[in-house]
Motif scaffolding. Structure first.
Motif, PDB file in Angstrom:
ATOM      1  N   THR A  15       0.837  -1.205   0.000  1.00 31.77           N
ATOM      2  CA  THR A  15       0.000   0.000   0.000  1.00 31.77           C
ATOM      3  C   THR A  15       0.868   1.250   0.000  1.00 31.77           C
ATOM      4  N   GLU A  16       1.935   1.237   0.783  1.00 34.68           N
ATOM      5  CA  GLU A  16       2.852   2.380   0.798  1.00 34.68           C
ATOM      6  C   GLU A  16       3.527   2.553  -0.558  1.00 34.68           C
ATOM      7  N   GLU A  18       2.331   1.614  -3.445  1.00 34.29           N
ATOM      8  CA  GLU A  18       1.303   2.123  -4.352  1.00 34.29           C
ATOM      9  C   GLU A  18       1.135   3.634  -4.171  1.00 34.29           C
ATOM     10  N   ASP A  19       1.077   4.080  -2.919  1.00 36.44           N
ATOM     11  CA  ASP A  19       0.933   5.512  -2.638  1.00 36.44           C
ATOM     12  C   ASP A  19       2.148   6.308  -3.119  1.00 36.44           C
TER      13      ASP A  19
END
Length: 132
Positions: A15-16, A18-19
Motif C-alpha cells: 500500500t505504501e 502504491e501511494d
C-alpha cells in the motif's frame, strides 16, 4: 497489541509503495508473480515488504514496460540481472535497444505533433478568412 512503527518494519508495504509510486497494488503483485523482484522479502504473516532497492527495481520495470519491452523481455532482463557480471553485456544490449525504440517513438510523436499544429494553424486561418 500496538501496531509496529515504521522503524520496526523491514520495508514498505504494498500500500505504501502504491501511494509512493502511483502504480496499483494489482500491477505490483503481478510483477512479483512474474518474478521481477527476486529478492522481495515477506514478513512473518507472508505480506510483501519492499526495500528502497525493490522500489528502484519497480521504477526500472515500469520504464522497460513503457519503452515497449514485453513481460517476457523483462523476465529475461531480470534473469540477466541475477547473473551479475556475466549478464552485463545482455543488460546493456536490452537497455540500448529500448533507448533506440524510445528515440524512434519520440520522433514519431514529434511528427504527429507537427501535423496537428499545422492542421490547427490551417483551421485558424480558415476561421479568420470566413469572419472577414
Amino acid at each position: 497489541m500496538a501496531a509496529k512503527s515504521k522503524e520496526d518494519r523491514p520495508g514498505y508495504s504494498i500500500t505504501e509503495v502504491e501511494d509512493m509510486t502511483g502504480i496499483t497494488a494489482h500491477t505490483i503483485r503481478y510483477y512479483d508473480k512474474c518474478g521481477f523482484f527476486p529478492n522481495l522479502g515477506r514478513d512473518s504473516r507472508g505480506r510483501r515488504f519492499f526495500t528502497d532497492s525493490d522500489l528502484q527495481q519497480l521504477t526500472l520495470i515500469e520504464a522497460l514496460r513503457y519503452s515497449g519491452l514485453s513481460i517476457e523481455g523483462i523476465g529475461y532482463f531480470v534473469r540477466m540481472q541475477l547473473r551479475g557480471r556475466d549478464g552485463v553485456k545482455q543488460l546493456m544490449r536490452v537497455l540500448s535497444e529500448q533507448k533506440l525504440s524510445l528515440d524512434l517513438k519520440m520522433r514519431e510523436i514529434e511528427e504527429c505533433q507537427g501535423a496537428l499544429e499545422a492542421y490547427a494553424s490551417e483551421i485558424a486561418q480558415k476561421a479568420e478568412i470566413s469572419q472577414v
